[in-house]
Scaffold this active site. Structure first.
Site, PDB file in Angstrom:
ATOM      1  N   GLU A 115      14.760 -57.863 -50.998  1.00 12.90           N
ATOM      2  CA  GLU A 115      13.846 -58.814 -50.367  1.00 12.90           C
ATOM      3  C   GLU A 115      12.835 -58.085 -49.489  1.00 12.90           C
ATOM      4  O   GLU A 115      13.147 -57.090 -48.843  1.00 12.90           O
ATOM      5  CB  GLU A 115      14.634 -59.842 -49.551  1.00 12.90           C
ATOM      6  CG  GLU A 115      15.444 -60.765 -50.440  1.00 12.90           C
ATOM      7  CD  GLU A 115      16.210 -61.840 -49.682  1.00 12.90           C
ATOM      8  OE1 GLU A 115      16.387 -62.928 -50.260  1.00 12.90           O
ATOM      9  OE2 GLU A 115      16.629 -61.598 -48.538  1.00 12.90           O
ATOM     10  N   CYS A 135      23.768 -52.561 -48.032  1.00 15.79           N
ATOM     11  CA  CYS A 135      23.803 -51.697 -46.852  1.00 15.79           C
ATOM     12  C   CYS A 135      25.233 -51.220 -46.631  1.00 15.79           C
ATOM     13  O   CYS A 135      26.188 -51.948 -46.897  1.00 15.79           O
ATOM     14  CB  CYS A 135      23.302 -52.465 -45.629  1.00 15.79           C
ATOM     15  SG  CYS A 135      23.056 -51.433 -44.166  1.00 15.79           S
ATOM     16  N   SER A 226      13.084 -48.405 -38.571  1.00 13.90           N
ATOM     17  CA  SER A 226      14.186 -48.902 -37.750  1.00 13.90           C
ATOM     18  C   SER A 226      15.500 -48.311 -38.238  1.00 13.90           C
ATOM     19  O   SER A 226      15.822 -48.393 -39.422  1.00 13.90           O
ATOM     20  CB  SER A 226      14.246 -50.431 -37.811  1.00 13.90           C
ATOM     21  OG  SER A 226      15.363 -50.912 -37.082  1.00 13.90           O
ATOM     22  N   HIS A 250      21.455 -52.998 -29.369  1.00 10.92           N
ATOM     23  CA  HIS A 250      22.264 -54.222 -29.390  1.00 10.92           C
ATOM     24  C   HIS A 250      23.463 -54.279 -28.447  1.00 10.92           C
ATOM     25  O   HIS A 250      24.097 -55.341 -28.358  1.00 10.92           O
ATOM     26  CB  HIS A 250      22.745 -54.529 -30.808  1.00 10.92           C
ATOM     27  CG  HIS A 250      21.652 -54.600 -31.817  1.00 10.92           C
ATOM     28  ND1 HIS A 250      20.484 -55.318 -31.610  1.00 10.92           N
ATOM     29  CD2 HIS A 250      21.530 -54.024 -33.050  1.00 10.92           C
ATOM     30  CE1 HIS A 250      19.703 -55.189 -32.671  1.00 10.92           C
ATOM     31  NE2 HIS A 250      20.311 -54.409 -33.550  1.00 10.92           N
ATOM     32  N   ASN A 325      19.385 -64.848 -35.251  1.00 18.36           N
ATOM     33  CA  ASN A 325      19.064 -65.773 -36.337  1.00 18.36           C
ATOM     34  C   ASN A 325      20.335 -66.057 -37.129  1.00 18.36           C
ATOM     35  O   ASN A 325      20.868 -65.175 -37.803  1.00 18.36           O
ATOM     36  CB  ASN A 325      17.986 -65.166 -37.245  1.00 18.36           C
ATOM     37  CG  ASN A 325      16.694 -64.919 -36.485  1.00 18.36           C
ATOM     38  OD1 ASN A 325      16.122 -65.839 -35.907  1.00 18.36           O
ATOM     39  ND2 ASN A 325      16.243 -63.676 -36.457  1.00 18.36           N
ATOM     40  N   CYS A 368      14.784 -61.915 -38.893  1.00 18.84           N
ATOM     41  CA  CYS A 368      15.519 -60.680 -38.657  1.00 18.84           C
ATOM     42  C   CYS A 368      17.019 -60.909 -38.807  1.00 18.84           C
ATOM     43  O   CYS A 368      17.583 -61.823 -38.219  1.00 18.84           O
ATOM     44  CB  CYS A 368      15.209 -60.171 -37.246  1.00 18.84           C
ATOM     45  SG  CYS A 368      16.031 -58.633 -36.834  1.00 18.84           S
TER      46      CYS A 368
END
Length: 391
Positions: A115, A135, A226, A250, A325, A368
């Site tokens: 995507e 991933c 990133s 994070h 999200n 995100c």
């Protein structure tokens, strides 16, 4: 290009792109293109000139047919067509959000899908591209992390995402038309599916193509990579790519970051920060972006904010606060808006920019942390995803 195994899913669209004999020129660096042309029969004394001509046709004009390369002799165009192709990922679906965000589901070699998201803003347009199918990192708050790694993208598949978006937006210049300085794709962020630094060589080569001044011509200051903190590759990124760097941080303690970003167990916060302190000097970057997803009751306290400020002290930085999200089966909730603003205020008063990212494309699962190929979404129920997230 090695074909990856085809996985079954619920889509009825044919799963595999047609195989062709020609080598794909998209994604080759100038050096690789030079070598490929010589191997195909281009006289060595002409090869450098031919590289420049072909490069402009592909990356400046967006041409896909060798027959349209009119400053090349017909017999040479025929030689190119016999030996090569100019192939891009195929758009399977394109969704447009109420806020104008576009999400593309793209099919690549072997029938796999990734995507790509285009986010239009008032004075720029940002394209979020993927570097892997799936991933390896299994970050517990990220939807992509619930999809296991299938393979790395090739340099051509990474560059191809930029070209597909420019196709869809009609951004290639037209011969003879007045030069238009407006860029719809003005920024590229490697923040889609995958960890870019686990696919370093292909990402580096792709960015060389994207940054080349005679083609797509994006400044390295318009490209942000990133990473979740693959420490051994950070200095190489500065030296060999030189783009801006964002870090998926994070959390402010190893205990919490181990859970949210498991790669922290290999390279902990202290080790990561030591590497980041060197990055601005090595890359001439002005500052590093620390990305911080706001999770209710997990990492959003005032003490977390104060600890974050202490940790990054001395690093030229800004802190992007990302309202979480949500996705089906997610074990987390978004922090309340007042809590996010209070956190931002503490960081800002300490002297760091602390913008709160406005969620974009939530209605099409393009925000995100929400990216995941549609085939994988169709294959698992929400209960299965939730069970994996808890594991």
């Amino acid at each position: 290009m090695n074909a990856a195994p085809i996985t079954q899913d619920l889509l009825t669209i044919p799963r595999k792109l047609p195989e062709t004999a020609g080598r794909n020129l998209v994604g080759l660096t100038r050096e690789q293109l030079h070598e490929a042309l010589i191997q195909a029969g281009t006289p060595e004394r002409q090869a450098r000139m031919r590289v420049g001509q072909i490069w402009q046709w592909i990356y400046h004009w967006g041409v896909r047919d060798f027959a349209q390369m009119t400053n090349l002799a017909k017999d040479y165009r025929a030689l190119l067509a016999e030996n090569f192709e100019i192939a891009l990922p195929e758009i399977v679906t394109r969704q447009i959000s109420a806020d104008g965000t576009r999400k593309y589901l793209l099919r690549i070699s072997g029938g796999h899908e990734v995507e790509t998201v285009y986010i239009p803003e008032e004075n720029r347009g940002t394209l979020c591209i993927s570097s892997q199918v799936g991933c390896t990192l299994t970050c517990s708050f990220c939807h992509t992390g619930t999809q296991k790694l299938v393979r790395n993208l090739t340099a051509g598949e990474i560059v191809g995402q930029v070209m597909v978006a420019r196709d869809d937006l009609g951004e290639w210049p037209k011969p003879g038309a007045p030069k238009d300085e407006t860029r719809l794709v003005s920024n590229v962020v490697l923040m889609g599916m995958g960890e870019p630094l686990y696919n370093f060589d292909n990402v580096r080569d792709a960015m060389k193509v994207v940054m080349d001044g005679e083609g797509i011509s994006l400044s390295r200051r318009r490209i942000t990579l990133s990473t979740s903190g693959i420490v051994p590759e950070i200095a190489k990124t500065a030296e060999e790519i030189g783009c801006l760097l964002a870090v998926s941080f994070h959390a402010t303690t190893d205990e919490t970051r181990d859970k949210l970003v498991p790669v922290n167990r290999k390279w902990n916060i202290e080790t990561l920060l030591n590497a980041l302190r060197e990055y601005p000097r090595l890359s001439n970057s002005e500052r590093i972006t620390f990305e911080y997803v706001m999770l209710d009751g997990v990492n959003d306290s005032d003490e977390d904010a104060r600890r974050l400020v202490r940790l990054i002290r001395g690093i030229p930085a800004k802190v992007n606060l990302i309202p979480f999200n949500e996705w089906p089966g997610s074990p987390y909730r978004r922090s309340g808006w007042e809590r996010i603003e209070a956190f931002a205020d503490i960081v800002h008063k300490a002297g760091y920019a602390s913008p709160i990212r406005t969620p974009r494309g939530e209605d099409i699962m393009a925000a995100c942390g929400q990216l995941k190929s549609a085939t994988e979404r169709g294959r698992k129920t929400a209960a299965q995803i939730a069970a994996e997230a808890r594991a």
